[in-house]
Design a protein around this motif. Sequence first.
Motif, PDB file in Angstrom:
ATOM      1  N   VAL A   1      34.389  30.195  41.502  1.00  0.00           N
ATOM      2  CA  VAL A   1      34.179  30.153  40.103  1.00  0.00           C
ATOM      3  C   VAL A   1      34.603  28.861  39.540  1.00  0.00           C
ATOM      4  CG1 VAL A   1      34.602  31.306  37.792  1.00  0.00           C
ATOM      5  CG2 VAL A   1      33.941  32.726  39.811  1.00  0.00           C
ATOM      6  N   PRO A   2      34.060  28.127  38.886  1.00  0.00           N
ATOM      7  CA  PRO A   2      34.492  26.805  38.325  1.00  0.00           C
ATOM      8  C   PRO A   2      35.653  26.919  37.640  1.00  0.00           C
ATOM      9  CG  PRO A   2      32.093  26.582  38.257  1.00  0.00           C
ATOM     10  CD  PRO A   2      32.669  28.204  38.230  1.00  0.00           C
ATOM     11  N   LYS A   3      36.770  26.076  37.633  1.00  0.00           N
ATOM     12  CA  LYS A   3      37.904  26.177  36.894  1.00  0.00           C
ATOM     13  C   LYS A   3      37.411  25.209  35.458  1.00  0.00           C
ATOM     14  CE  LYS A   3      41.624  26.273  40.337  1.00  0.00           C
ATOM     15  NZ  LYS A   3      40.831  26.088  41.698  1.00  0.00           N
ATOM     16  N   SER A   4      38.635  25.367  34.790  1.00  0.00           N
ATOM     17  CA  SER A   4      37.942  24.515  33.391  1.00  0.00           C
ATOM     18  C   SER A   4      39.120  23.113  33.424  1.00  0.00           C
ATOM     19  CB  SER A   4      38.169  25.400  32.069  1.00  0.00           C
ATOM     20  OG  SER A   4      39.529  25.420  31.912  1.00  0.00           O
ATOM     21  N   ALA A   5      38.865  22.116  32.686  1.00  0.00           N
ATOM     22  CA  ALA A   5      39.284  20.952  32.390  1.00  0.00           C
ATOM     23  C   ALA A   5      39.248  20.553  31.188  1.00  0.00           C
ATOM     24  CB  ALA A   5      38.912  19.775  33.099  1.00  0.00           C
ATOM     25  N   PRO A   6      40.327  20.134  30.292  1.00  0.00           N
ATOM     26  CA  PRO A   6      40.301  19.746  29.025  1.00  0.00           C
ATOM     27  C   PRO A   6      39.152  18.571  28.627  1.00  0.00           C
ATOM     28  CG  PRO A   6      42.373  19.378  29.760  1.00  0.00           C
ATOM     29  CD  PRO A   6      41.642  19.812  30.734  1.00  0.00           C
ATOM     30  N   THR A   7      38.365  18.602  27.723  1.00  0.00           N
ATOM     31  CA  THR A   7      37.476  17.960  27.087  1.00  0.00           C
ATOM     32  C   THR A   7      38.170  16.330  27.128  1.00  0.00           C
ATOM     33  OG1 THR A   7      36.364  19.560  25.947  1.00  0.00           O
ATOM     34  CG2 THR A   7      35.713  17.400  25.442  1.00  0.00           C
ATOM     35  N   TRP A   8      39.111  16.212  26.861  1.00  0.00           N
ATOM     36  CA  TRP A   8      39.684  14.864  26.638  1.00  0.00           C
ATOM     37  C   TRP A   8      40.245  14.349  27.940  1.00  0.00           C
ATOM     38  CZ3 TRP A   8      44.258  13.735  29.331  1.00  0.00           C
ATOM     39  CH2 TRP A   8      45.113  14.964  29.973  1.00  0.00           C
ATOM     40  N   LEU A   9      40.207  15.121  29.008  1.00  0.00           N
ATOM     41  CA  LEU A   9      40.213  14.731  30.393  1.00  0.00           C
ATOM     42  C   LEU A   9      39.162  14.147  30.933  1.00  0.00           C
ATOM     43  CD1 LEU A   9      42.469  14.160  32.746  1.00  0.00           C
ATOM     44  CD2 LEU A   9      42.120  16.491  33.373  1.00  0.00           C
TER      45      LEU A   9
END
Length: 330
Positions: free
Chosen positions: A255-263
Amino acid sequence: MNKGIFVLGASGFIGRELLRNAQAARLDVTALVRSPENARLLERTGVRVLVGNVDQPAGWAEAASRCGTWIDLIQPPIPRRLGARALRRIVRERLRVTAAIAGALSAIPPERRPLLLSISGMSDLAPDEQGRLSHRSPLRARPMGFAHIGLRVRALLARTAIDVAFVHLGTVYGPGKSFTSEIFPKLARGRLPTVGRGANRLALIHVRDAARALLHLATLERARVAGRQWIVADGAGTSQRDFLATAARLLGGPVPKSAPTWLVGLIAGRAMADELSKDAPADPAALLETGFAFQHPTPASGLQETMEALARPVAAVSPPAGSVGSTVTP
Ligand SMILES: NC(=O)c1ccc[n+]([C@@H]2O[C@H](COP(=O)([O-])OP(=O)(O)OC[C@H]3O[C@@H](n4cnc5c(N)ncnc54)[C@H](OP(=O)(O)O)[C@@H]3O)[C@@H](O)[C@H]2O)c1
């Protein structure tokens, strides 16, 4: 008015699929490509292929003028990192190409001037009164993401006297382009996160449905199509997280993790991060009212078919029986 269809940018992801579908439907299609290699590949689909430069209409305008509808799928390559400078370069290139196409159309007398289907994405549109991106949507007052391209192209065309229908595609997924080269391989290895929490709805369309919808619009009565904007997205409202998780599951990945939009903005560029994280609830009602039906109304079936296509051995476009494809170099 002639029923023929003239396709610019036919060698791209959507263009190739469009030619395959046009051939299957026995439509009269002429394609313009800029390299003889692409011409040789595409002529196997049975369509008439011209080799030429879009900036030099003398080589192709005569043949194109005999087609009732032109579909412009030309798009400069999008770099992996879409920063502000790259975006400005793409805008300049799209405007240059659009001006060439508009010039060629303007040179044709109005009574036999073809209709132009101008293709863009969903970012040009602001929500309508029901909060959806639809044929009723106003244009965005302030561009974000890919709207920097689409709004400028649209403004250029609005200053001409040619008949245009504006087609807004959702993100086109399927076996090809960055899905094959980057997105799916990274998802399979757990290396592609959702942008932000991923709860935003994506406007999505399987590549075959995108191609079929464009051909459908090109073959409808011109008065129904011209001067309007059309939404070509499945309207299922699939969230970014669900789309990526479904693809990852089909690929056997985590399942994909999440990354902050700014990153993601730092890595892939702000325009790309905006594009992936914005909420885009698409409403294709106007298209459906014309009798169009999606083969993949949700990504669940579209992704399944995509993975099956990718698992098959890569096959060259095979010539249809009795193919009459021909290459014409001016
Ligand atoms: N794919 C999506 O998710 C998506 C979503 C929304 C809207 N759209 C729009 O749909 C259209 C087609 O997208 P696509 O994904 O099929 O694009 P694509 O795969 O990148 O294909 C682009 C096409 O444009 C041609 N091209 C580029 N620069 C050119 C130039 N200077 N002169 C002549 N031809 C040129 C390419 O020809 P070569 O093969 O010779 O390079 C290719 O045929 C674009 O307008 C795009 O903005 C796409």
